[in-house]
Design a protein around this motif. Structure first.
Motif, mmCIF file in Angstrom:
data_model
loop_
_atom_site.group_PDB
_atom_site.id
_atom_site.type_symbol
_atom_site.label_atom_id
_atom_site.label_comp_id
_atom_site.label_asym_id
_atom_site.label_seq_id
_atom_site.Cartn_x
_atom_site.Cartn_y
_atom_site.Cartn_z
ATOM 1 N N ALA A 175 0.869 -1.177 0.000
ATOM 2 C CA ALA A 175 0.000 0.000 0.000
ATOM 3 C C ALA A 175 0.903 1.222 0.000
ATOM 4 C CB ALA A 175 -0.914 0.012 1.223
ATOM 5 N N ILE A 176 0.418 2.324 -0.563
ATOM 6 C CA ILE A 176 1.222 3.542 -0.693
ATOM 7 C C ILE A 176 0.560 4.668 0.090
ATOM 8 C CG2 ILE A 176 2.222 5.233 -2.275
ATOM 9 C CD1 ILE A 176 1.847 3.082 -4.509
ATOM 10 N N TRP A 177 1.295 5.244 1.024
ATOM 11 C CA TRP A 177 0.833 6.454 1.710
ATOM 12 C C TRP A 177 1.563 7.644 1.107
ATOM 13 C CZ3 TRP A 177 3.584 9.874 5.110
ATOM 14 C CH2 TRP A 177 2.777 10.891 5.654
ATOM 15 N N VAL A 178 0.800 8.560 0.507
ATOM 16 C CA VAL A 178 1.374 9.758 -0.095
ATOM 17 C C VAL A 178 1.460 10.848 0.964
ATOM 18 C CG1 VAL A 178 1.116 11.514 -1.880
ATOM 19 C CG2 VAL A 178 0.440 9.148 -2.352
ATOM 20 N N PHE A 214 -3.876 1.184 12.222
ATOM 21 C CA PHE A 214 -2.854 2.043 12.799
ATOM 22 C C PHE A 214 -2.924 3.423 12.148
ATOM 23 C CE2 PHE A 214 -1.326 -1.966 14.184
ATOM 24 C CZ PHE A 214 -0.376 -1.779 15.178
ATOM 25 N N SER A 215 -2.569 4.437 12.905
ATOM 26 C CA SER A 215 -2.461 5.785 12.353
ATOM 27 C C SER A 215 -1.191 5.904 11.524
ATOM 28 C CB SER A 215 -2.449 6.823 13.483
ATOM 29 O OG SER A 215 -1.359 6.580 14.366
ATOM 30 N N VAL A 216 -1.226 6.822 10.553
ATOM 31 C CA VAL A 216 -0.075 7.111 9.696
ATOM 32 C C VAL A 216 0.102 8.633 9.646
ATOM 33 C CG1 VAL A 216 0.863 6.884 7.372
ATOM 34 C CG2 VAL A 216 -0.569 5.060 8.283
ATOM 35 N N PRO A 217 1.336 9.122 9.778
ATOM 36 C CA PRO A 217 2.608 8.395 9.711
ATOM 37 C C PRO A 217 3.207 8.025 11.075
ATOM 38 C CG PRO A 217 3.043 10.728 9.507
ATOM 39 C CD PRO A 217 1.560 10.596 9.640
ATOM 40 N N SER A 258 7.071 9.989 0.949
ATOM 41 C CA SER A 258 5.957 9.047 1.030
ATOM 42 C C SER A 258 6.469 7.676 1.451
ATOM 43 C CB SER A 258 5.238 8.965 -0.312
ATOM 44 O OG SER A 258 4.661 10.217 -0.654
ATOM 45 N N ILE A 259 5.563 6.833 1.919
ATOM 46 C CA ILE A 259 5.930 5.519 2.463
ATOM 47 C C ILE A 259 5.175 4.423 1.716
ATOM 48 C CG2 ILE A 259 5.918 4.032 4.505
ATOM 49 C CD1 ILE A 259 5.947 6.589 6.211
ATOM 50 N N THR A 273 -11.965 12.672 16.380
ATOM 51 C CA THR A 273 -12.892 13.550 17.093
ATOM 52 C C THR A 273 -13.424 14.571 16.092
ATOM 53 O OG1 THR A 273 -11.261 15.230 17.734
ATOM 54 C CG2 THR A 273 -11.490 13.310 19.189
ATOM 55 N N ASP A 274 -14.283 15.462 16.543
ATOM 56 C CA ASP A 274 -14.807 16.499 15.651
ATOM 57 C C ASP A 274 -13.713 17.400 15.097
ATOM 58 O OD1 ASP A 274 -17.379 15.589 15.929
ATOM 59 O OD2 ASP A 274 -17.912 16.996 17.531
ATOM 60 N N SER A 275 -12.604 17.506 15.851
ATOM 61 C CA SER A 275 -11.537 18.423 15.448
ATOM 62 C C SER A 275 -10.218 17.732 15.117
ATOM 63 C CB SER A 275 -11.290 19.447 16.565
ATOM 64 O OG SER A 275 -10.938 18.786 17.774
ATOM 65 N N THR A 276 -10.191 16.398 15.200
ATOM 66 C CA THR A 276 -8.944 15.668 14.988
ATOM 67 C C THR A 276 -9.151 14.542 13.988
ATOM 68 O OG1 THR A 276 -8.332 16.076 17.297
ATOM 69 C CG2 THR A 276 -7.059 14.420 16.097
ATOM 70 N N GLU A 277 -8.240 14.440 13.039
ATOM 71 C CA GLU A 277 -8.290 13.330 12.098
ATOM 72 C C GLU A 277 -6.889 12.832 11.811
ATOM 73 O OE1 GLU A 277 -8.468 15.389 7.714
ATOM 74 O OE2 GLU A 277 -10.371 15.107 8.762
ATOM 75 N N THR A 278 -6.821 11.624 11.251
ATOM 76 C CA THR A 278 -5.533 11.020 10.928
ATOM 77 C C THR A 278 -5.683 10.126 9.711
ATOM 78 O OG1 THR A 278 -3.700 9.646 11.781
ATOM 79 C CG2 THR A 278 -5.920 9.005 12.431
ATOM 80 N N ASP A 279 -4.597 9.953 8.969
ATOM 81 C CA ASP A 279 -4.558 8.929 7.932
ATOM 82 C C ASP A 279 -4.346 7.582 8.615
ATOM 83 O OD1 ASP A 279 -4.711 11.079 6.211
ATOM 84 O OD2 ASP A 279 -2.555 11.084 5.773
ATOM 85 N N ILE A 280 -4.752 6.507 7.954
ATOM 86 C CA ILE A 280 -4.675 5.182 8.584
ATOM 87 C C ILE A 280 -4.199 4.129 7.585
ATOM 88 C CG2 ILE A 280 -6.442 5.627 10.326
ATOM 89 C CD1 ILE A 280 -8.437 4.093 8.552
#
Length: 338
Positions: free
Chosen positions: A43-46, A121-124, A54-55, A100-107
Motif C-alpha cells: 500500500a502507498i501512503w502519499v 494504525f495511524s499514519v505516519p 511518502s511511504i 474527534t470532531d476536530s482531529t483526524e488522521t490517515d490510517i
C-alpha cells in the motif's frame, strides 16, 4: 541436440516460465530490501507535506510476520514497521479518518489471519487505534471461513464514512465479503459490521480487493473465474454489476490496483502464473494490454498517479515479487495513457 529435442526443450521452457516471458521486460526503477519471510501485498501512503517522503507499506506473510515500511529508495524504515503480527496478508491506506470532531488522521489497515482479525494504525506516526484488533467473520464454523486475507478501505464521498472490506481464505457462495464501518467516540475506535455481500465461484479463493473511491465501486479477484464488481456504498445494494476478464488470465487472478487520471482510469491486475499484469479500462472494463514488469508470482500490487518528487514524478506502481521484496516502477514506464 537434434531438432526434435530442441523443439521439446523450447516447449517445456515456455510452459515453465509462463506467458510473461514472451513480453519485453520493463525494468524496475527500484527493488526494495528483502523482508524476512514472504512478501504479499503493498500500500502507498502519499505524504501530503513532502511527497518525496511518502511511504510504501508491504506485508511479510508469516506466523512471525510484519508490515514493513519502505522509503522511495526501497530501504526499510524500521521505526515505521510493525512487527510480531500473526500472518498479515493484505494492507491498505485511507486518508482523513475522524478521531474527534476536530482531529483526524490517515490510517493503514491490514488483515491478521491467524488471530482472525484486522488491525488499524495511524499514519505516519504508526500508533494502534484498534485496542489490539477487530475480530471478523465471527460465528463462522466452516473450515477457513474465519481467516481474513484481502482487505481494502473505502471512504464514502457521500458521508465521509470510512469502511473496511475484508475477504477470507474460504467462504460461502454469497456473502463472501464482510464490510465494517470504522467509527470513533469517547471510548475509542470501533468496527461495526454493516453488510455481507459478494458472490464466490467456489473455485479457489478471494484475496485481492481494490476500491474506486470517487465512483464508489469495489473490484475483487475471484481467482480462476473473473474480476467481480460491486457498489462499495452499502446503500446502493448488493447486486453484482460486473464479472469480467477471466479469459485473459493463465490461472489465478490476483492483485488489483486502480490508476486514475483526470480523464481516464485503469485496472492493473496480476496475471500470477504468467508473471505479468493485465490492463483494463476502468470505465468499460475492456482489456487493453499485458505487461511484463519482471516480478514473479505477484500477489499484491498498488499504484498512485501522484507526483512523488524527482524519483517518481509521474506516479508509482508497486508490485510484490516472490524473492521477499517489492518492485517500484515509475508509472510512466507502463505507458498506460498511450
Amino acid at each position: 541436440m537434434n531438432k526434435l529435442k530442441a523443439n521439446i526443450v523450447l516447449v517445456i521452457t515456455l510452459v515453465v516460465v509462463g506467458c510473461g516471458s514472451k513480453l519485453p521486460e520493463i525494468i524496475a526503477t527500484v527493488v526494495t530490501e528483502q523482508t524476512p519471510h514472504d512478501t504479499d501485498d503493498p500500500a502507498i501512503w502519499v505524504n501530503p507535506d513532502n511527497p518525496s517522503e511518502s511511504i510504501v507499506f508491504g506485508t511479510d506473510k508469516n506466523t512471525d510476520g510484519g508490515v514493513y515500511a519502505f522509503d522511495l529508495n526501497g530501504k526499510i524504515i524500521e521505526s515505521k514497521s510493525i512487527k510480531n503480527i500473526k500472518r498479515p496478508n493484505n494492507v491498505d491506506v485511507e486518508y482523513g479518518f475522524k478521531l474527534t470532531d476536530s482531529t483526524e488522521t490517515d490510517i493503514i489497515a491490514f488483515s491478521e489471519r491467524e488471530r482472525q482479525q484486522f488491525r488499524v494504525f495511524s499514519v505516519p506516526d504508526i500508533q494502534p487505534l484498534d485496542n489490539g484488533g477487530f475480530k471478523v467473520f465471527e460465528g463462522e464454523t466452516e473450515l477457513e471461513h474465519n481467516l481474513p486475507m484481502g482487505i481494502a478501505l473505502y471512504k464514502s464521498p457521500k458521508t465521509g464514512s470510512i469502511y473496511v472490506i475484508v475477504g477470507r481464505k474460504s467462504g460461502p457462495k454469497l456473502g463472501y465479503l464482510h464490510q465494517y464501518e470504522l467509527v470513533s467516540d469517547s471510548l475509542g475506535v470501533h468496527a461495526n459490521l454493516v453488510r455481507k455481500f459478494g458472490a464466490f465461484s467456489g473455485k479457489k479463493e478471494i484475496e485481492a480487493i481494490a476500491i474506486d473511491n470517487e465512483n464508489g465501486i469495489v473490484y475483487f479477484s475471484d481467482e480462476g473465474h473473473c474480476i467481480r464488481k460491486y457498489y462499495a456504498e452499502p446503500s446502493m445494494g448488493d447486486e453484482e454489476i460486473g464479472c469480467f476478464g477471466g479469459e485473459y488470465f493463465k490461472e489465478d487472478i490476483e492483485g488489483i490496483a486502480i490508476a486514475k487520471y483526470a480523464d481516464k482510469g485503469f485496472l492493473i491486475v496480476s496475471n500470477q502464473q504468467a508473471h505479468s499484469f493485465n490492463i483494463f479500462d476502468l470505465e468499460t472494463n475492456a482489456f487493453i494490454k499485458e505487461l511484463n514488469l519482471g516480478t514473479i508470482e505477484t500477489d499484491g500490487c498498488e499504484v498512485t498517479t501522484a507526483d512523488l518528487g524527482s524519483q517518481f514524478p509521474n506516479g508509482l506502481f508497486v508490485s510484490m515479487n516472490n524473492d521477499r521484496n517489492f518492485y517500484f516502477h515509475d508509472l510512466d514506464l507502463l505507458k498506460l495513457t498511450e
